[in-house]
Scaffold this active site. Structure first.
Site, PDB file in Angstrom:
ATOM      1  N   ASN A   6      -3.338  -3.192 -14.377  1.00 19.87           N
ATOM      2  CA  ASN A   6      -3.408  -1.772 -14.022  1.00 19.87           C
ATOM      3  C   ASN A   6      -2.462  -1.557 -12.842  1.00 19.87           C
ATOM      4  O   ASN A   6      -2.780  -1.937 -11.721  1.00 19.87           O
ATOM      5  CB  ASN A   6      -4.861  -1.437 -13.650  1.00 19.87           C
ATOM      6  CG  ASN A   6      -5.022  -0.024 -13.106  1.00 19.87           C
ATOM      7  OD1 ASN A   6      -4.084   0.777 -13.161  1.00 19.87           O
ATOM      8  ND2 ASN A   6      -6.193   0.278 -12.583  1.00 19.87           N
ATOM      9  N   TRP A   7      -1.319  -0.970 -13.139  1.00 28.56           N
ATOM     10  CA  TRP A   7      -0.299  -0.812 -12.086  1.00 28.56           C
ATOM     11  C   TRP A   7      -0.651   0.303 -11.102  1.00 28.56           C
ATOM     12  O   TRP A   7      -0.007   0.455 -10.070  1.00 28.56           O
ATOM     13  CB  TRP A   7       1.074  -0.516 -12.711  1.00 28.56           C
ATOM     14  CG  TRP A   7       1.633  -1.626 -13.551  1.00 28.56           C
ATOM     15  CD1 TRP A   7       1.038  -2.825 -13.865  1.00 28.56           C
ATOM     16  CD2 TRP A   7       2.907  -1.648 -14.202  1.00 28.56           C
ATOM     17  NE1 TRP A   7       1.862  -3.574 -14.668  1.00 28.56           N
ATOM     18  CE2 TRP A   7       3.023  -2.876 -14.886  1.00 28.56           C
ATOM     19  CE3 TRP A   7       3.971  -0.739 -14.284  1.00 28.56           C
ATOM     20  CZ2 TRP A   7       4.159  -3.222 -15.632  1.00 28.56           C
ATOM     21  CZ3 TRP A   7       5.100  -1.077 -15.024  1.00 28.56           C
ATOM     22  CH2 TRP A   7       5.186  -2.312 -15.687  1.00 28.56           C
ATOM     23  N   LYS A   8      -1.630   1.116 -11.445  1.00 29.36           N
ATOM     24  CA  LYS A   8      -2.007   2.269 -10.618  1.00 29.36           C
ATOM     25  C   LYS A   8      -0.760   3.113 -10.287  1.00 29.36           C
ATOM     26  O   LYS A   8       0.157   3.179 -11.103  1.00 29.36           O
ATOM     27  CB  LYS A   8      -2.748   1.801  -9.364  1.00 29.36           C
ATOM     28  CG  LYS A   8      -3.923   0.889  -9.720  1.00 29.36           C
ATOM     29  CD  LYS A   8      -4.856   0.639  -8.577  1.00 29.36           C
ATOM     30  CE  LYS A   8      -5.982  -0.277  -9.047  1.00 29.36           C
ATOM     31  NZ  LYS A   8      -6.959  -0.552  -8.015  1.00 29.36           N
ATOM     32  N   HIS A  92     -12.145   4.811 -14.273  1.00 30.00           N
ATOM     33  CA  HIS A  92     -11.857   3.886 -13.167  1.00 30.00           C
ATOM     34  C   HIS A  92     -12.532   4.425 -11.893  1.00 30.00           C
ATOM     35  O   HIS A  92     -12.610   5.643 -11.700  1.00 30.00           O
ATOM     36  CB  HIS A  92     -10.350   3.755 -12.964  1.00 30.00           C
ATOM     37  CG  HIS A  92      -9.996   2.660 -12.015  1.00 30.00           C
ATOM     38  ND1 HIS A  92     -10.049   2.827 -10.654  1.00 30.00           N
ATOM     39  CD2 HIS A  92      -9.639   1.367 -12.224  1.00 30.00           C
ATOM     40  CE1 HIS A  92      -9.718   1.685 -10.067  1.00 30.00           C
ATOM     41  NE2 HIS A  92      -9.470   0.778 -11.000  1.00 30.00           N
ATOM     42  N   GLU A  94     -11.514   4.743  -9.011  1.00 31.54           N
ATOM     43  CA  GLU A  94     -10.660   5.647  -8.221  1.00 31.54           C
ATOM     44  C   GLU A  94     -10.695   7.055  -8.808  1.00 31.54           C
ATOM     45  O   GLU A  94     -10.654   8.045  -8.080  1.00 31.54           O
ATOM     46  CB  GLU A  94      -9.238   5.077  -8.137  1.00 31.54           C
ATOM     47  CG  GLU A  94      -9.192   3.887  -7.184  1.00 31.54           C
ATOM     48  CD  GLU A  94      -8.177   2.813  -7.516  1.00 31.54           C
ATOM     49  OE1 GLU A  94      -7.232   3.072  -8.279  1.00 31.54           O
ATOM     50  OE2 GLU A  94      -8.340   1.691  -7.001  1.00 31.54           O
ATOM     51  N   GLU A 164     -16.095  -3.550 -12.570  1.00 30.99           N
ATOM     52  CA  GLU A 164     -15.259  -3.552 -11.375  1.00 30.99           C
ATOM     53  C   GLU A 164     -16.086  -3.107 -10.171  1.00 30.99           C
ATOM     54  O   GLU A 164     -16.185  -1.893  -9.904  1.00 30.99           O
ATOM     55  CB  GLU A 164     -14.074  -2.612 -11.553  1.00 30.99           C
ATOM     56  CG  GLU A 164     -13.151  -2.983 -12.697  1.00 30.99           C
ATOM     57  CD  GLU A 164     -11.735  -2.491 -12.458  1.00 30.99           C
ATOM     58  OE1 GLU A 164     -10.816  -3.297 -12.563  1.00 30.99           O
ATOM     59  OE2 GLU A 164     -11.549  -1.305 -12.137  1.00 30.99           O
ATOM     60  N   GLY A 170      -9.101  -4.073  -4.601  1.00 29.39           N
ATOM     61  CA  GLY A 170      -8.037  -3.939  -3.609  1.00 29.39           C
ATOM     62  C   GLY A 170      -8.404  -4.465  -2.236  1.00 29.39           C
ATOM     63  O   GLY A 170      -7.691  -4.225  -1.263  1.00 29.39           O
ATOM     64  N   SER A 210      -9.820  -7.667  -7.243  1.00 23.48           N
ATOM     65  CA  SER A 210      -9.172  -8.761  -6.497  1.00 23.48           C
ATOM     66  C   SER A 210      -9.030 -10.057  -7.308  1.00 23.48           C
ATOM     67  O   SER A 210      -9.158 -11.146  -6.762  1.00 23.48           O
ATOM     68  CB  SER A 210      -9.907  -9.025  -5.179  1.00 23.48           C
ATOM     69  OG  SER A 210      -9.815  -7.891  -4.338  1.00 23.48           O
ATOM     70  N   GLY A 231      -5.357  -5.319 -10.774  1.00 26.10           N
ATOM     71  CA  GLY A 231      -4.576  -4.306 -10.074  1.00 26.10           C
ATOM     72  C   GLY A 231      -3.441  -4.947  -9.304  1.00 26.10           C
ATOM     73  O   GLY A 231      -2.371  -5.241  -9.849  1.00 26.10           O
ATOM     74  N   GLY A 232      -3.674  -5.224  -8.025  1.00 26.87           N
ATOM     75  CA  GLY A 232      -2.628  -5.725  -7.134  1.00 26.87           C
ATOM     76  C   GLY A 232      -1.820  -6.888  -7.699  1.00 26.87           C
ATOM     77  O   GLY A 232      -0.574  -6.873  -7.664  1.00 26.87           O
TER      78      GLY A 232
HETATM   79  P1  PGA Z   1      -7.360  -5.009  -7.727  1.00 30.81           P
HETATM   80  O1  PGA Z   1      -7.689  -3.730  -8.645  1.00 30.81           O
HETATM   81  O2  PGA Z   1      -7.067  -6.167  -8.667  1.00 30.81           O
HETATM   82  O3  PGA Z   1      -6.175  -4.626  -6.905  1.00 30.81           O
HETATM   83  O4  PGA Z   1      -8.566  -5.276  -6.909  1.00 30.81           O
HETATM   84  C1  PGA Z   1      -8.398  -3.830  -9.848  1.00 30.81           C
HETATM   85  C2  PGA Z   1      -8.556  -2.472 -10.473  1.00 30.81           C
HETATM   86  O5  PGA Z   1      -8.818  -1.502  -9.757  1.00 30.81           O
HETATM   87  O6  PGA Z   1      -8.426  -2.319 -11.718  1.00 30.81           O
END
Ligand code: PGA
Length: 251
Positions: A6-8, A92, A94, A164, A170, A210, A231-232
């Protein structure tokens, strides 16, 4: 097993092009592990082209639940399908926390995704405060029950769920393998409760929060963890491809 990135809201166009090129070059086609990348909407077309014939699938990070019409700024499920997306992330944390997305909206988005032939990746997870007050399972139960309300078994069978925990996203602080496994087993039981047959046994439940090469093995080898939403670490082809290799080695 499914490993999804997930590149956000990251990367400019040229950077996105380099990243997908490196991922396609670094991920060998494996039958055992499905791989997907979820770039921002504006790069979907380019990323789908770059992934063609590579075995890497593409997903969007969100969608709107109407098919077409006067919804300025929104993107419809058939648009995503027509671009060549296979997956779409729904709910998600967010979106839920920053953009006010409720379980009712999540439910509509799931239905819209199924209608367009997309595979939704439904995200669920509790906040730190909810975990600390022993309400984590109650929260997961609500997100799953209301998210799937009125949705038939056939569609649920075509859904990926991502656990999640919000406190792990993050932050660099992943859930422990035991914490994640406990939540995944609970989610599978809930899916079992409101579906027939063996749907819950084959539902893919990804862990997200993470995930990095250093903790991927521990997490992915848990019985109820069927992949990761990253994500990251998905913003670096090196670490993303390393996690794919770790998943493959487990199979
Ligand atoms: P993260 O994000 O790996 O940066 O913690 C995961 C996500 O929100 O899908």
């Amino acid at each position: 097993m499914l490993i999804a990135g997930n590149w956000k809201m990251n990367k400019l166009r040229d950077e996105a092009s380099v990243l997908v090129g490196e991922i396609v070059g670094g991920v060998r086609r494996h039958d055992e592990v499905d791989v997907a990348v979820c770039p921002p909407f504006v790069y979907l077309d380019m990323v789908v082209s770059a992934c063609r014939e590579s075995g890497v699938d593409v997903g969007a990070q969100d969608l709107y639940y109407e098919t077409e019409g006067a919804y300025t700024g929104e993107i419809s499920p058939p648009m995503l399908k027509s671009l060549g997306c296979r997956y779409v992330i729904v709910g998600h944390s967010e979106r839920r926390n920053l953009f006010g997305e409720t379980d009712r909206i999540v439910n509509k988005k799931l239905r819209a995704a199924y209608s367009a032939g997309l595979i939704p990746i439904l995200c669920v997870g509790e906040t730190l405060e909810q975990r600390d007050s022993s309400r984590a399972f109650e929260v997961l139960n609500g997100q799953i029950t209301y998210g799937f309300e009125g949705i038939d078994d056939e569609c649920i069978a075509n859904t990926v769920i991502a656990y999640e925990p919000v406190w792990a996203i993050g932050t660099g602080q992943s859930a422990s393998a035991a914490q994640a496994e406990e939540a995944h087993a609970y989610i599978r039981e809930r899916v079992k409760d409101f579906t027939r047959g063996a749907i819950a046994d084959s539902t893919r439940i990804l862990y997200g929060g993470s995930v990095k090469p250093e903790n991927a093995l521990d997490l992915l080898k848990q019985q109820n963890i069927d992949g990761a939403l990253i994500g990251g670490a998905s913003l670096s082809a090196k670490s993303f491809c390393e996690i794919v290799r770790i998943a493959k080695a487990l199979k």
